[in-house]
Design a protein around this motif. Structure first.
Motif, PDB file in Angstrom:
ATOM      1  N   TRP A  71      21.027 -17.823  -3.812  1.00 15.26           N
ATOM      2  CA  TRP A  71      22.540 -17.427  -4.166  1.00 15.26           C
ATOM      3  C   TRP A  71      22.778 -16.240  -2.989  1.00 15.26           C
ATOM      4  CZ3 TRP A  71      26.341 -19.111  -6.898  1.00 15.26           C
ATOM      5  CH2 TRP A  71      27.447 -18.104  -7.181  1.00 15.26           C
ATOM      6  N   PRO A  72      23.808 -16.323  -2.264  1.00 14.34           N
ATOM      7  CA  PRO A  72      24.420 -15.345  -1.424  1.00 14.34           C
ATOM      8  C   PRO A  72      23.955 -14.053  -1.929  1.00 14.34           C
ATOM      9  CG  PRO A  72      26.079 -17.123  -1.787  1.00 14.34           C
ATOM     10  CD  PRO A  72      25.139 -17.313  -2.755  1.00 14.34           C
ATOM     11  N   GLY A  73      23.627 -13.169  -0.773  1.00 15.94           N
ATOM     12  CA  GLY A  73      23.376 -11.828  -1.128  1.00 15.94           C
ATOM     13  C   GLY A  73      21.946 -11.581  -1.703  1.00 15.94           C
ATOM     14  N   ARG A  74      21.116 -12.451  -1.823  1.00 21.02           N
ATOM     15  CA  ARG A  74      19.470 -12.447  -2.587  1.00 21.02           C
ATOM     16  C   ARG A  74      18.857 -12.754  -1.184  1.00 21.02           C
ATOM     17  NH1 ARG A  74      20.459 -15.646  -8.032  1.00 21.02           N
ATOM     18  NH2 ARG A  74      21.553 -13.982  -9.189  1.00 21.02           N
ATOM     19  N   GLU A  75      17.593 -12.182  -1.316  1.00 14.38           N
ATOM     20  CA  GLU A  75      16.602 -12.102  -0.062  1.00 14.38           C
ATOM     21  C   GLU A  75      15.469 -12.882  -0.749  1.00 14.38           C
ATOM     22  OE1 GLU A  75      16.026  -8.554   2.159  1.00 14.38           O
ATOM     23  OE2 GLU A  75      18.227  -8.053   2.048  1.00 14.38           O
ATOM     24  N   GLY A  76      14.798 -13.646   0.029  1.00 11.97           N
ATOM     25  CA  GLY A  76      13.627 -14.369  -0.381  1.00 11.97           C
ATOM     26  C   GLY A  76      12.516 -13.266  -0.404  1.00 11.97           C
ATOM     27  N   ILE A  77      11.329 -13.577  -1.150  1.00 10.13           N
ATOM     28  CA  ILE A  77      10.048 -12.751  -1.481  1.00 10.13           C
ATOM     29  C   ILE A  77       9.654 -12.180  -0.053  1.00 10.13           C
ATOM     30  CG2 ILE A  77       8.538 -14.663  -1.234  1.00 10.13           C
ATOM     31  CD1 ILE A  77       6.870 -13.546  -3.182  1.00 10.13           C
ATOM     32  N   LYS A  78       9.527 -10.661  -0.292  1.00  9.50           N
ATOM     33  CA  LYS A  78       8.780 -10.171   1.050  1.00  9.50           C
ATOM     34  C   LYS A  78       7.241  -9.780   0.329  1.00  9.50           C
ATOM     35  CE  LYS A  78      12.718  -8.038   3.244  1.00  9.50           C
ATOM     36  NZ  LYS A  78      13.812  -9.045   2.536  1.00  9.50           N
ATOM     37  N   ARG A  79       6.386 -10.685   1.025  1.00  8.43           N
ATOM     38  CA  ARG A  79       5.095 -10.587   0.717  1.00  8.43           C
ATOM     39  C   ARG A  79       4.357  -9.935   2.054  1.00  8.43           C
ATOM     40  NH1 ARG A  79       0.638 -12.097   2.398  1.00  8.43           N
ATOM     41  NH2 ARG A  79       1.485 -13.117   3.986  1.00  8.43           N
ATOM     42  N   GLN A  80       3.447  -8.917   1.633  1.00  6.08           N
ATOM     43  CA  GLN A  80       2.752  -8.193   2.721  1.00  6.08           C
ATOM     44  C   GLN A  80       1.377  -8.089   2.356  1.00  6.08           C
ATOM     45  OE1 GLN A  80       4.568  -4.103   2.931  1.00  6.08           O
ATOM     46  NE2 GLN A  80       4.965  -4.340   5.218  1.00  6.08           N
ATOM     47  N   ASN A  81       0.667  -8.147   3.556  1.00  5.89           N
ATOM     48  CA  ASN A  81      -0.922  -8.198   3.188  1.00  5.89           C
ATOM     49  C   ASN A  81      -1.098  -6.681   2.944  1.00  5.89           C
ATOM     50  OD1 ASN A  81      -0.395 -10.568   4.439  1.00  5.89           O
ATOM     51  ND2 ASN A  81      -2.726 -10.522   5.429  1.00  5.89           N
ATOM     52  N   VAL A  82      -1.764  -6.099   2.239  1.00  7.84           N
ATOM     53  CA  VAL A  82      -2.439  -4.907   2.044  1.00  7.84           C
ATOM     54  C   VAL A  82      -3.862  -4.736   2.667  1.00  7.84           C
ATOM     55  CG1 VAL A  82      -2.959  -3.028   0.313  1.00  7.84           C
ATOM     56  CG2 VAL A  82      -0.815  -4.599   0.091  1.00  7.84           C
ATOM     57  N   LEU A  83      -4.614  -5.551   2.090  1.00  2.00           N
ATOM     58  CA  LEU A  83      -6.122  -5.884   2.528  1.00  2.00           C
ATOM     59  C   LEU A  83      -6.263  -7.349   3.119  1.00  2.00           C
ATOM     60  CD1 LEU A  83      -8.131  -4.160  -0.216  1.00  2.00           C
ATOM     61  CD2 LEU A  83      -7.805  -3.236   2.165  1.00  2.00           C
ATOM     62  N   ASP A  84      -7.079  -7.336   4.472  1.00  2.32           N
ATOM     63  CA  ASP A  84      -7.398  -8.699   4.772  1.00  2.32           C
ATOM     64  C   ASP A  84      -8.623  -8.376   5.571  1.00  2.32           C
ATOM     65  OD1 ASP A  84      -6.470  -7.764   7.491  1.00  2.32           O
ATOM     66  OD2 ASP A  84      -4.555  -8.763   7.137  1.00  2.32           O
ATOM     67  N   GLU A  85      -9.100  -9.273   6.392  1.00  4.06           N
ATOM     68  CA  GLU A  85     -10.370  -9.225   6.962  1.00  4.06           C
ATOM     69  C   GLU A  85     -10.263  -8.057   7.945  1.00  4.06           C
ATOM     70  OE1 GLU A  85     -13.019 -10.168   6.274  1.00  4.06           O
ATOM     71  OE2 GLU A  85     -14.329 -10.076   8.029  1.00  4.06           O
ATOM     72  N   SER A  86      -9.187  -7.882   8.629  1.00  6.06           N
ATOM     73  CA  SER A  86      -9.178  -6.948   9.732  1.00  6.06           C
ATOM     74  C   SER A  86      -9.320  -5.470   9.168  1.00  6.06           C
ATOM     75  CB  SER A  86      -7.751  -6.840  10.485  1.00  6.06           C
ATOM     76  OG  SER A  86      -6.715  -6.574   9.514  1.00  6.06           O
ATOM     77  N   SER A  87      -8.958  -5.392   7.754  1.00  5.90           N
ATOM     78  CA  SER A  87      -9.157  -4.250   7.083  1.00  5.90           C
ATOM     79  C   SER A  87     -10.614  -3.667   6.819  1.00  5.90           C
ATOM     80  CB  SER A  87      -8.481  -3.978   5.703  1.00  5.90           C
ATOM     81  OG  SER A  87      -7.388  -4.901   5.654  1.00  5.90           O
ATOM     82  N   TRP A  88     -11.679  -4.425   7.208  1.00  2.12           N
ATOM     83  CA  TRP A  88     -12.959  -4.262   6.843  1.00  2.12           C
ATOM     84  C   TRP A  88     -13.725  -3.710   8.052  1.00  2.12           C
ATOM     85  CZ3 TRP A  88     -13.718  -3.743   1.580  1.00  2.12           C
ATOM     86  CH2 TRP A  88     -12.663  -4.661   0.848  1.00  2.12           C
ATOM     87  N   ASP A  89     -13.019  -3.644   9.286  1.00  2.00           N
ATOM     88  CA  ASP A  89     -13.947  -3.633  10.422  1.00  2.00           C
ATOM     89  C   ASP A  89     -13.955  -2.226  11.041  1.00  2.00           C
ATOM     90  OD1 ASP A  89     -13.019  -6.190  10.442  1.00  2.00           O
ATOM     91  OD2 ASP A  89     -11.647  -5.792  12.102  1.00  2.00           O
ATOM     92  N   GLY A  90     -12.715  -1.343  10.821  1.00  2.00           N
ATOM     93  CA  GLY A  90     -12.605   0.102  11.510  1.00  2.00           C
ATOM     94  C   GLY A  90     -13.397   1.026  10.682  1.00  2.00           C
ATOM     95  N   ASP A  91     -12.982   2.151  11.350  1.00  2.00           N
ATOM     96  CA  ASP A  91     -13.520   3.568  10.530  1.00  2.00           C
ATOM     97  C   ASP A  91     -12.522   3.697   9.668  1.00  2.00           C
ATOM     98  OD1 ASP A  91     -15.240   4.050  12.653  1.00  2.00           O
ATOM     99  OD2 ASP A  91     -13.962   5.494  13.583  1.00  2.00           O
ATOM    100  N   GLY A  92     -13.431   4.061   8.213  1.00  5.07           N
ATOM    101  CA  GLY A  92     -12.508   4.513   7.090  1.00  5.07           C
ATOM    102  C   GLY A  92     -12.215   3.224   6.384  1.00  5.07           C
ATOM    103  N   ALA A  93     -13.052   2.106   6.828  1.00  7.30           N
ATOM    104  CA  ALA A  93     -12.705   0.899   5.853  1.00  7.30           C
ATOM    105  C   ALA A  93     -13.619   0.898   4.624  1.00  7.30           C
ATOM    106  CB  ALA A  93     -13.274  -0.369   6.764  1.00  7.30           C
ATOM    107  N   PRO A  94     -12.948   0.395   3.537  1.00  7.15           N
ATOM    108  CA  PRO A  94     -13.632   0.434   2.130  1.00  7.15           C
ATOM    109  C   PRO A  94     -14.893  -0.274   2.401  1.00  7.15           C
ATOM    110  CG  PRO A  94     -11.454  -1.150   2.178  1.00  7.15           C
ATOM    111  CD  PRO A  94     -11.795  -0.523   3.770  1.00  7.15           C
ATOM    112  N   PHE A  96     -18.108  -1.660  -0.107  1.00  7.70           N
ATOM    113  CA  PHE A  96     -18.557  -2.382  -1.356  1.00  7.70           C
ATOM    114  C   PHE A  96     -19.969  -2.634  -1.335  1.00  7.70           C
ATOM    115  CE2 PHE A  96     -14.042  -2.171  -2.212  1.00  7.70           C
ATOM    116  CZ  PHE A  96     -14.084  -1.442  -3.190  1.00  7.70           C
ATOM    117  N   PRO A  97     -20.983  -2.303  -2.190  1.00  7.00           N
ATOM    118  CA  PRO A  97     -22.240  -2.679  -2.053  1.00  7.00           C
ATOM    119  C   PRO A  97     -22.369  -4.022  -1.934  1.00  7.00           C
ATOM    120  CG  PRO A  97     -22.137  -1.136  -3.952  1.00  7.00           C
ATOM    121  CD  PRO A  97     -20.768  -1.250  -3.244  1.00  7.00           C
TER     122      PRO A  97
END
Ligand code: UVW
Length: 324
Positions: A71-94, A96-97
């Motif tokens: 419907w005019p004026g509405r916008e589609g879903i805005k989905r955003q990655n919070v964690l993906d494979e790139s989140s686990w490589d750097g310093d301060g990455a979470p 888990f054992p």
């Protein structure tokens, strides 16, 4: 939530428009979905013959053109990655054992921004929602007639599909093209099916197919006027006599956008949903289901749907499931 121009709407629908307010008690928030009792579930089950399944939600958040029809004026879903494979490589990455990695998303969603159930109180005029609830109860979140009661109940019954586009020999109806209850009955007769009391009425116009095939939002929204059902007192009486609990279509708003005579926008939202309590399901993808029905001439089936349980929500996305 949309407020419509009250005097023009009242003038069109009349002071004594058919109403189901009070029919299921002063606290009712389910409206015509009350018709769908256990007998209706079992009646729907009798229409499963081959076990084929069809899901009716459109893809949510396509990134390729033309995106999602809205419907005019509405916008589609805005989905955003919070964690993906790139989140686990750097310093301060979470960490888990055991080396566990996982992906997380957030999404900002218009609750009417995909295939959806409208809350019964989503649209009103004259300061009153479904069952006479005060429109002030919508302020800050719908206290009454939100989508939650519909989501808690779930919708199950005999669905019947009327393919108006196929009946008119077109891939899709034109901008602003209208039809009414007599056309529905004529199409049903041509399909060899009867629209029975308490049926979940599903109407295909081909309009979503047009959206995707046209692939041109500018042209789609230019002079925006969807095809669909058009208001008349007789049409409202027909819905009331058939005790239709739920209207489902492959358009954004389930009715022709502007009443051709008065120019009033979305009068059936008011006449059917606000006054009769009929649940509206919009933007349903019906093409594969329609092809299957046309192939073996069976146009009735079990329809099931459970919108998300959004507290105080004006509506909620849904992926209805048909079994035939
Ligand atoms: C409006 O009421 C404007 O939209 P919907 O089609 O979502 O009911």
């Amino acid at each position: 939530m949309t407020e419509v121009d009250a005097p023009a709407m009242r003038e069109l629908l009349g002071d004594n428009a058919p109403s189901n307010w009070g029919k299921w008690g002063p606290d009712d928030e389910l409206g015509a979905l009350n018709y769908l009792d256990t007998r209706e579930v079992l009646r729907g089950v009798q229409h499963i013959k081959t076990g084929e399944t069809f899901t009716l939600q459109i893809h949510m958040g396509r990134t390729e053109s033309p995106g999602d029809p809205l419907w005019p004026g509405r916008e589609g879903i805005k989905r955003q990655n919070v964690l993906d494979e790139s989140s686990w490589d750097g310093d301060g990455a979470p960490a888990f054992p055991g080396g566990l990695h996982y992906a997380d998303d957030t999404a900002l969603v218009f609750l009417q921004g995909s295939t959806q159930y409208d809350a019964l109180g989503h649209v009103w005029y004259d300061g009153k929602l479904w069952n006479g609830y005060d429109a002030r109860s919508t302020v800050g979140g719908m206290e009454k007639a939100s989508v939650l009661p519909i989501a808690e109940k779930g919708v199950v019954g005999r669905g019947v599909l009327i393919d108006m586009a196929r009946h008119r020999g077109k891939p899709y109806l034109d901008k602003g093209e209208t039809f009414d209850h007599r056309d529905l009955e004529e199409a049903a007769a041509a399909q060899g099916v009867t629209i029975e009391p308490h049926d979940i009425l599903i109407i295909r116009t081909g309009w979503l197919k047009y959206w995707y095939e046209l692939n041109n939002p500018e042209q789609f929204y230019d002079g925006f006027c969807e095809p669909g059902l058009t208001y008349s007192p007789e049409l409202v009486e027909w819905f009331q006599d058939k005790e239709i609990p739920n209207l489902v279509t492959d358009t954004i708003a389930n009715e022709v956008t502007y009443d051709p005579q008065s120019g009033v926008a979305l009068p059936l939202h008011c006449a059917l949903m606000r006054n009769l309590g009929i649940a509206l399901t919009e933007i349903a993808w019906l093409d594969e289901l329609a092809d299957a029905c046309a192939a073996d001439g069976r146009w009735s089936f079990l329809y099931t749907a459970a919108p998300l349980k959004v507290v105080n929500g004006t509506g909620a996305p849904v992926n209805p499931l048909v079994i035939r």
